[in-house]
Design a protein around this motif. Structure first.
Motif, PDB file in Angstrom:
ATOM      1  N   ASP A 259     -43.285  24.691  37.139  1.00  0.00           N
ATOM      2  CA  ASP A 259     -43.031  23.475  36.384  1.00  0.00           C
ATOM      3  C   ASP A 259     -41.924  22.643  37.018  1.00  0.00           C
ATOM      4  O   ASP A 259     -42.011  21.418  37.067  1.00  0.00           O
ATOM      5  N   TRP A 260     -40.876  23.311  37.526  1.00  0.00           N
ATOM      6  CA  TRP A 260     -39.816  22.563  38.207  1.00  0.00           C
ATOM      7  C   TRP A 260     -40.317  21.953  39.508  1.00  0.00           C
ATOM      8  O   TRP A 260     -39.890  20.863  39.914  1.00  0.00           O
ATOM      9  N   LEU A 289     -32.189  23.477  42.492  1.00  0.00           N
ATOM     10  CA  LEU A 289     -31.385  24.580  41.957  1.00  0.00           C
ATOM     11  C   LEU A 289     -32.174  25.405  40.947  1.00  0.00           C
ATOM     12  O   LEU A 289     -32.107  26.641  40.955  1.00  0.00           O
ATOM     13  N   GLU A 290     -32.925  24.744  40.087  1.00  0.00           N
ATOM     14  CA  GLU A 290     -33.701  25.473  39.079  1.00  0.00           C
ATOM     15  C   GLU A 290     -34.854  26.256  39.721  1.00  0.00           C
ATOM     16  O   GLU A 290     -35.197  27.351  39.267  1.00  0.00           O
ATOM     17  N   ILE A 291     -35.430  25.700  40.763  1.00  0.00           N
ATOM     18  CA  ILE A 291     -36.472  26.438  41.506  1.00  0.00           C
ATOM     19  C   ILE A 291     -35.863  27.681  42.137  1.00  0.00           C
ATOM     20  O   ILE A 291     -36.439  28.780  42.078  1.00  0.00           O
ATOM     21  N   GLY A 292     -34.679  27.500  42.761  1.00  0.00           N
ATOM     22  CA  GLY A 292     -33.990  28.650  43.350  1.00  0.00           C
ATOM     23  C   GLY A 292     -33.604  29.685  42.312  1.00  0.00           C
ATOM     24  O   GLY A 292     -33.679  30.894  42.559  1.00  0.00           O
ATOM     25  N   TYR A 293     -33.187  29.215  41.133  1.00  0.00           N
ATOM     26  CA  TYR A 293     -32.840  30.135  40.033  1.00  0.00           C
ATOM     27  C   TYR A 293     -34.048  30.976  39.628  1.00  0.00           C
ATOM     28  O   TYR A 293     -33.948  32.200  39.477  1.00  0.00           O
ATOM     29  N   LYS A 315     -26.878  29.475  40.466  1.00  0.00           N
ATOM     30  CA  LYS A 315     -27.742  28.304  40.644  1.00  0.00           C
ATOM     31  C   LYS A 315     -28.068  27.660  39.299  1.00  0.00           C
ATOM     32  O   LYS A 315     -28.070  26.424  39.168  1.00  0.00           O
ATOM     33  N   HIS A 316     -28.307  28.492  38.301  1.00  0.00           N
ATOM     34  CA  HIS A 316     -28.611  27.960  36.977  1.00  0.00           C
ATOM     35  C   HIS A 316     -27.392  27.241  36.393  1.00  0.00           C
ATOM     36  O   HIS A 316     -27.520  26.176  35.770  1.00  0.00           O
ATOM     37  N   LEU A 322     -24.855  19.768  36.720  1.00  0.00           N
ATOM     38  CA  LEU A 322     -25.397  18.531  37.278  1.00  0.00           C
ATOM     39  C   LEU A 322     -26.269  17.797  36.269  1.00  0.00           C
ATOM     40  O   LEU A 322     -26.325  16.558  36.265  1.00  0.00           O
ATOM     41  N   THR A 323     -26.953  18.543  35.406  1.00  0.00           N
ATOM     42  CA  THR A 323     -27.782  17.920  34.372  1.00  0.00           C
ATOM     43  C   THR A 323     -26.919  17.117  33.407  1.00  0.00           C
ATOM     44  O   THR A 323     -27.274  15.993  33.016  1.00  0.00           O
TER      45      THR A 323
END
Length: 335
Positions: A259-260, A289-293, A315-316, A322-323
């Motif tokens: 989804d990311w 970052l969310e994909i890496g998380y 990463k999360h 950043l969000t």
């Protein structure tokens, strides 16, 4: 971008618009006409002849007459600026007028002599930021001598700016001196041009913010559902069970990560307007970052290493920080 730099770039561009346009005149024009003078402006640029250029263009006059118009145009395009803020900007820019004129004049000299519009304040970059560098010259129209004052003339410079999406007629005036030399002395409607560019960019920014918000809203819903699924999996099992770990791993890779990735591609496909680059890059970084998380967390389900979990959590955490920054920036831009 700093208002004083926007103003400097805009006024400098006015000179270049005038300088570049002479190309469209016939080189056989009568030497006593304003048409011929405009042709010679182009020749002076082509030959890097600064002395001839200054004979044909009243640089000080054009800069001075354009300055206030650019200030007005910039404030006109910002509908959110209060009356007090507008006055403050005008007062501030008047204080900067003299040093800016010197800087711009130096940049104009560089353009004429070397073909490069370079100034101490990075004027070339600012021209790009204001969109002036995208202007396409499409000729001159309505060149005429004033019937009541034969030493005055006017001409329309037809230009096209892709962001405007239509041609714009930039009006300029010329004066004939005691020696019979026609000289460009000012621009009449540069304020209108600057205002239109500002309004178009505000509309483009608004459209970008709305589309990006739509994308994020849809995918935020998917992530919330994934978080609920995560809790449900743990509610009927525990992290020490192989089946539970397998379910969590599949959730992270098949739902969260994918989804990311889709969100990132949809954001990447958006047209990013002037002024939204930082926000856009921030959002793409959040996706990465969310994909890496998701990848690291799924890997932890297999290797159970503390370092893998630490990498996922970091990463999360960065993505969440950043969000928050992106949301604040987006609200500020929307207002």
């Amino acid at each position: 971008m700093d208002n004083k730099l926007k103003i400097g770039a805009g006024i400098g561009a006015a000179i270049i618009i005038l300088a570049g346009g002479g190309y469209f005149f016939s080189h056989s024009a009568n030497k006593t006409t304003p048409e011929y003078a405009m042709t010679q402006v182009e020749n002076s640029i082509k030959n890097h002849d600064k002395i001839e250029f200054y004979k044909l263009v009243d640089v000080d006059g054009v800069l001075n007459s354009s300055y206030d118009e650019v200030v007005e145009g910039l404030t006109d395009s910002d509908k959110t600026m209060s009356i007090e803020a507008r006055e403050a900007v005008k007062n501030f820019t008047q204080m900067l007028k003299s040093p800016l004129m010197l800087s711009l004049k130096s940049a104009i000299d560089s353009y004429v002599e070397k073909g490069e519009f370079v100034g101490e304040d990075g004027v070339q970059e600012l021209l790009s930021r204001t969109g002036i560098d995208k202007i396409e010259f499409r000729g001159f129209e309505n060149i005429s001598v004033n019937p009541e004052k034969e030493n005055l003339a006017s001409a329309d410079i037809k230009i096209f700016q892709p962001e405007l999406g239509h041609e714009f007629m930039l009006k300029t005036n010329l004066r004939k001196d005691e020696n019979g030399q026609w000289k460009i002395i000012n621009l009449q409607n540069f304020r209108e041009f600057v205002t239109q560019i500002g309004e178009v960019r505000r509309a483009q920014l608004k459209e970008y913010l709305l589309k990006a918000e739509e994308i994020n809203s849809v995918h935020d819903k998917t992530i919330r559902e994934a978080e609920q699924k995560y809790s449900s999996i743990l509610a009927v099992g525990n992290i020490g069970q192989e089946g539970t770990r397998s379910d969590l791993k599949n959730l992270m890779l098949d739902v969260v990560k994918k989804d990311w990735e889709v969100r990132k591609q949809e954001l990447f496909n958006l047209t990013v307007p002037q002024g939204a680059e930082n926000l856009h890059n921030l959002r793409i970084k959040i996706c990465d970052l969310e994909i890496g998380y998701a990848e690291d967390y799924a890997q932890w389900m297999s290797d159970r290493k503390a370092a893998t979990l630490k990498s996922a959590d970091e990463k999360h955490r960065q993505a969440q920080v950043l969000t928050t920054e992106a949301n604040v920036l987006a609200r500020r831009m929307a207002n």
